[in-house]
Scaffold this motif. Sequence first.
Motif, PDB file in Angstrom:
ATOM      1  N   TYR A 298       5.982  78.003  13.229  1.00 56.98           N
ATOM      2  CA  TYR A 298       5.539  77.409  14.494  1.00 56.98           C
ATOM      3  C   TYR A 298       5.259  75.935  14.258  1.00 56.98           C
ATOM      4  CZ  TYR A 298       2.803  76.794  18.795  1.00 56.98           C
ATOM      5  OH  TYR A 298       2.346  76.362  20.013  1.00 56.98           O
ATOM      6  N   ILE A 299       5.823  75.080  15.104  1.00 53.23           N
ATOM      7  CA  ILE A 299       5.654  73.628  14.977  1.00 53.23           C
ATOM      8  C   ILE A 299       5.067  73.090  16.279  1.00 53.23           C
ATOM      9  CG2 ILE A 299       6.789  71.398  14.611  1.00 53.23           C
ATOM     10  CD1 ILE A 299       8.939  72.847  13.025  1.00 53.23           C
ATOM     11  N   THR A 300       4.023  72.277  16.150  1.00 49.54           N
ATOM     12  CA  THR A 300       3.401  71.655  17.316  1.00 49.54           C
ATOM     13  C   THR A 300       3.208  70.166  17.047  1.00 49.54           C
ATOM     14  OG1 THR A 300       1.477  71.669  18.798  1.00 49.54           O
ATOM     15  CG2 THR A 300       1.065  72.152  16.491  1.00 49.54           C
ATOM     16  N   ALA A 301       3.193  69.393  18.097  1.00 48.82           N
ATOM     17  CA  ALA A 301       3.051  67.937  17.968  1.00 48.82           C
ATOM     18  C   ALA A 301       1.998  67.450  18.962  1.00 48.82           C
ATOM     19  CB  ALA A 301       4.383  67.238  18.221  1.00 48.82           C
TER      20      ALA A 301
ATOM     21  N   LYS B 161      -1.751  65.223   3.495  1.00 49.12           N
ATOM     22  CA  LYS B 161      -2.188  66.275   2.588  1.00 49.12           C
ATOM     23  C   LYS B 161      -3.190  67.162   3.313  1.00 49.12           C
ATOM     24  CE  LYS B 161      -4.266  67.033  -1.957  1.00 49.12           C
ATOM     25  NZ  LYS B 161      -4.871  66.388  -3.155  1.00 49.12           N
ATOM     26  N   CYS B 162      -2.927  68.465   3.331  1.00 47.48           N
ATOM     27  CA  CYS B 162      -3.766  69.399   4.090  1.00 47.48           C
ATOM     28  C   CYS B 162      -4.547  70.303   3.145  1.00 47.48           C
ATOM     29  CB  CYS B 162      -2.904  70.263   5.022  1.00 47.48           C
ATOM     30  SG  CYS B 162      -2.033  69.318   6.290  1.00 47.48           S
TER      31      CYS B 162
ATOM     32  N   ASN C  29      -2.664  84.560   6.425  1.00 47.84           N
ATOM     33  CA  ASN C  29      -1.627  84.236   5.446  1.00 47.84           C
ATOM     34  C   ASN C  29      -0.758  83.064   5.876  1.00 47.84           C
ATOM     35  OD1 ASN C  29      -0.501  85.591   7.594  1.00 47.84           O
ATOM     36  ND2 ASN C  29       1.004  86.733   6.346  1.00 47.84           N
ATOM     37  N   ALA C  30      -1.201  82.313   6.853  1.00 46.98           N
ATOM     38  CA  ALA C  30      -0.423  81.175   7.344  1.00 46.98           C
ATOM     39  C   ALA C  30      -0.508  80.015   6.362  1.00 46.98           C
ATOM     40  CB  ALA C  30      -0.909  80.753   8.721  1.00 46.98           C
ATOM     41  N   ALA C  31       0.581  79.301   6.275  1.00 48.97           N
ATOM     42  CA  ALA C  31       0.647  78.082   5.459  1.00 48.97           C
ATOM     43  C   ALA C  31       0.817  76.892   6.400  1.00 48.97           C
ATOM     44  CB  ALA C  31       1.801  78.161   4.470  1.00 48.97           C
TER      45      ALA C  31
ATOM     46  N   VAL D 129       2.371  69.301  13.207  1.00 50.01           N
ATOM     47  CA  VAL D 129       1.751  70.354  12.396  1.00 50.01           C
ATOM     48  C   VAL D 129       2.709  71.537  12.340  1.00 50.01           C
ATOM     49  CG1 VAL D 129      -0.206  71.909  12.122  1.00 50.01           C
ATOM     50  CG2 VAL D 129      -0.552  69.609  13.049  1.00 50.01           C
ATOM     51  N   SER D 130       2.962  72.009  11.123  1.00 47.24           N
ATOM     52  CA  SER D 130       3.837  73.164  10.920  1.00 47.24           C
ATOM     53  C   SER D 130       3.021  74.328  10.369  1.00 47.24           C
ATOM     54  CB  SER D 130       4.966  72.811   9.949  1.00 47.24           C
ATOM     55  OG  SER D 130       5.751  73.948   9.660  1.00 47.24           O
TER      56      SER D 130
END
Length: 313
Positions: A121-124, A82-83, A65-67, A112-113
């Motif tokens: 969760y946010i990663t770079a 656009k993902c 269920n992750a967005a 990426v969120s």
Amino acid sequence: MIFKERLPGVACFTFIFISGLIFTWSFTLADDTALRDFNADKMICILDMKKSLSCYWNISGLPKNAAYSANVTIDHLNQNLKCSHVVEKEALECHGPIDVELNDLKTIVVNVSISLPTLRYITATVFKSLSIVKLHPPHNIFSTISNNLKNLEINWTLGDWTVSQNHKCYEYELKINDEVVPLADGVSSFIKQDVDLTRKYSIKVRVKLSEGCGGGVHWSEWSPVYEVGPSENKYSVNPWVITVIVLILPMFLLAILLLCKFQRLPKKLFPPIPGPSINVKNLLEKEHDFQDFSSRYVEHETEIVYANEERNC
């Protein structure tokens, strides 16, 4: 009594509330663990020659269920991507145009969120722009086979949308049939020695940026296949050689034959008249003697007649 009657209800409500919190916390903890196990270093980003960035990464094991959302930071400027979720590959793809000069070694940060109902969760991930550039495949492949030296000579040129004019910025890889030939930086030709002139060779080339010019990690697509051989001139003969074989050689052989038969040549051209047999020759000799005798007799009679005539006169 009223307090005692309501006490079990409060305790039951408290138990349900605490159980819900524990249940929710357990799922949150599981999601948080899954997100923390997400390895952003496995993200693959490709910057093509049209300044379009595409990033892919595997999301198997992440909550269903992750967005997801993503954006790119270049020189403190943000651009959204656009993902879309590729279900069959369990992967996420984010793409979009970016404003960056391909000949500059700039830093691209992909953010990426991943959002869940209970947490975010946010990663770079940081990339060098030239390291993720994917060039167009080489073109104008030209190849010839030297029949005398049995060498296969191959040349090609760089594709469109180049990053640098320095030819040493490009590393090529050549494939001849099933043989892969790595080449030094900047080398855009190759000579294969001792080739089989009766064999057909399929040639294709790909390219990437060399280590000295950004260290590209992505090879271009293979160029269209160029085929050469088998050599059409292997059994060809010079027209002059054919002329010699067809005209001069038969005449030369005829001259040799006539020379060997030279003694018999006059007899073939002027055959002798066959002589008469012995019987015919004897017969002719007898006839010749008879004719000679008759001739002497006639002469003698003539003299006698002339003598008589003189006496009568």
